[in-house]
Structure formats: structure tokens, C-alpha cells
Design an enzyme around this catalytic site. Structure first.
Site, mmCIF file in Angstrom:
data_model
loop_
_atom_site.group_PDB
_atom_site.id
_atom_site.type_symbol
_atom_site.label_atom_id
_atom_site.label_comp_id
_atom_site.label_asym_id
_atom_site.label_seq_id
_atom_site.Cartn_x
_atom_site.Cartn_y
_atom_site.Cartn_z
ATOM 1 N N HIS A 1 20.384 29.176 30.975
ATOM 2 C CA HIS A 1 21.456 30.041 31.995
ATOM 3 C C HIS A 1 21.655 31.079 32.298
ATOM 4 O O HIS A 1 21.608 32.191 32.924
ATOM 5 C CB HIS A 1 22.596 29.332 32.270
ATOM 6 N N ARG B 1 19.765 27.627 22.397
ATOM 7 C CA ARG B 1 20.062 26.324 23.694
ATOM 8 C C ARG B 1 18.543 27.225 24.946
ATOM 9 O O ARG B 1 17.665 27.922 25.388
ATOM 10 C CB ARG B 1 21.356 26.966 25.078
ATOM 11 N N GLU C 1 26.142 16.371 29.662
ATOM 12 C CA GLU C 1 26.646 16.987 30.876
ATOM 13 C C GLU C 1 26.733 16.157 32.102
ATOM 14 O O GLU C 1 26.819 16.306 33.491
ATOM 15 C CB GLU C 1 25.495 18.497 31.207
ATOM 16 N N ASP D 1 28.944 20.909 34.249
ATOM 17 C CA ASP D 1 27.878 20.502 34.561
ATOM 18 C C ASP D 1 29.029 19.034 34.976
ATOM 19 O O ASP D 1 28.866 18.052 35.298
ATOM 20 C CB ASP D 1 26.825 20.165 33.791
#
Length: 263
Positions: free
Chosen positions: A46, A71, A147, A173
């Protein structure tokens, strides 16, 4: 090989405070790495970061005390291997919902015979040392993100994955899938029960329980709850918060509060 101090902290029952970078800047990575975080995560999912920027950020972090983590965008083995070759000392993999996905993720982080990682450590040798290939399977940290409702239902099987160090809750999420609303600080009963379930299962299996938080205060609360790896917001959230506070103070106004966001 350079010791992964995160594993040392966990063995000594010390919580890990993890920084988080979404802005593609080696300079900001270097600044954050010197602030006292145990680890700093470069966010390719993200964050606004491509591989070229991630490489320079990992280089900057290697000059700081913080352990460099990444990540990745998903469990694609080639991407996982590439960030490890670039010097990441741990990988956080999003959207792990099944034990098969967890095994695929861990396998990409481990050299044969423990996994399928291709040989070519490049910066891994520079950061980890010349004996990196012999010890990387032991030192590289693996965290699977929980998530989804399916991932929550499979938490025991996911934690049983050989070589998986633990899990990391993506609260927005998970909240979205359980309650219909993305909220990192959700107090919905189903969300509270889900978080307690993950923490208790991690405690039982002596695995890492990690979570993204919206602030330092929220991170302290999560540690008290039983999490041993917490992220007290990311660089974007911290920059925005500090800017709003500075403007308010300069104008003699009350410090504003912002809606919580976390991923």
C-alpha cells in the site's frame, strides 16, 4: 551472519516496535531508522514504493540499528526472493488465508531443502555477511498477514506452518471483512473476538502476534493485550499528525483529532 535482533528480542520476551514506510525516500527511511525502532518495514503493498525505491531504502536502513523488513504485494515467490536478495531481513506477506498459501510464502523465504528460494543473495551478503547462505533460513523472519474471515478460521493451521515465525493482523481489512467497515480500532464484538483469538493462538504456539496500530498509545494498548510486535502508525500518518498539531499550535487552536486509519 548478522544476527536478527528481532528473534533475540522475542526470545527475551521484549516487544518489538516496528516503524513503517509508505513514502518512497531513502532519506526518510534513514531518519526513521535512527529513531529507536527495533525494525522498520518498507511497504510495497500500500506504500507508493517500487522495487528501485525499496532498494535504496533498504540500503539506507542498513546504516541504522533498525532491522529492515519488507511487506510484499502478495505471495508471489519471485517477488519475495527479490526483496530478500535486496537485503530484507524479514518479509510480511498480506492476505494469507489458507495453510497452502502460508506454506508457499515460507517456502519462498527458505533455501533448499527447507524451501524453494533461488540462490543469488546479492545485497543479502553485504548486509548479512559472507556466511549469509548458511544461516539465512534461521535468521530471516516470516510473518503472514491475517486479514480475511478464511484466514481467521484457519489460524491454527496457518500457525502450524513449519518455518512461519508468526502472524500480523491487518486490522482495516479484517474489520472490513468481519463487520463491513474498515476500522483499525474497531470495538465491534466480532472484531474483538477475532483479535483475542489470534493473540491466544499465537501465545499457545509461541509464535509472533503482530498488528498495525494508529498511534503509540494504541500500540501500548496492544502490547498490554498480548501482542509482541506492534507498528505505531506509518510515516504518512505521523507526518500528517505532526503537521496538523504544529499548525494548530501556531494558530493557537486546539489540536485536531483525525479519523483512525491503519493497514
Amino acid at each position: 551472519m548478522r544476527i536478527n535482533t528481532l528473534k533475540t528480542a522475542l526470545a527475551e520476551n521484549r516487544p518489538i516496535i516496528n516503524g513503517w514506510l509508505a513514502i518512497p525516500s531513502s532519506y526518510s527511511a534513514e531518519i526513521v531508522g535512527h529513531q529507536g525502532f527495533d525494525a522498520v518495514t518498507v511497504d510495497l503493498q500500500h506504500g507508493m514504493i517500487d522495487f528501485a525505491s525499496a532498494l535504496t531504502m533498504l540500503q539506507a536502513l542498513s546504516a541504522t540499528p533498525a532491522v529492515p523488513l519488507v511487506r510484499v504485494t502478495d505471495d508471489t515467490p519471485a517477488q519475495i526472493m527479490r526483496v530478500l536478495d535486496a537485503g530484507a531481513y524479514g518479509v510480511i506477506c498480506p492476505m494469507i488465508s489458507t495453510p497452502e498459501q502460508a506454506r508457499r510464502f515460507v517456502s519462498a523465504c527458505r533455501y533448499p531443502p527447507a524451501g524453494i528460494r533461488s540462490f543469488g543473495p546479492a545485497r543479502g551478503l553485504l548486509y548479512g555477511g559472507p556466511d549469509y547462505p548458511q544461516h539465512a533460513n534461521r535468521e530471516i523472519l516470516t510473518l503472514a498477514m491475517i486479514e480475511t474471515r478464511e484466514g481467521l478460521g484457519n489460524i491454527d493451521e496457518i500457525l502450524n506452518t513449519d518455518g512461519l515465525d508468526g502472524v500480523f493482523i491487518g486490522p482495516n481489512d479484517l474489520s472490513l471483512t468481519l463487520t463491513g467497515t474498515a476500522s483499525a480500532e474497531s470495538t465491534h464484538p466480532e472484531m474483538l473476538a477475532a483479535i483475542e483469538r489470534v493473540v491466544s493462538r499465537c501465545r499457545q504456539q509461541q509464535k509472533i502476534a503482530g498488528i498495525f496500530c494508529t498511534s503509540g498509545a494504541a500500540a501500548a494498548s496492544r502490547i498490554a493485550q498480548g501482542f509482541n510486535l506492534v507498528t505505531p502508525a506509518n510515516d504518512v500518518m505521523q507526518l500528517g499528525r505532526a503537521s496538523r498539531e504544529a499548525i494548530a499550535l501556531a494558530r493557537g487552536n486546539a489540536i485536531p483529532t483525525a479519523g483512525a486509519s491503519g493497514y
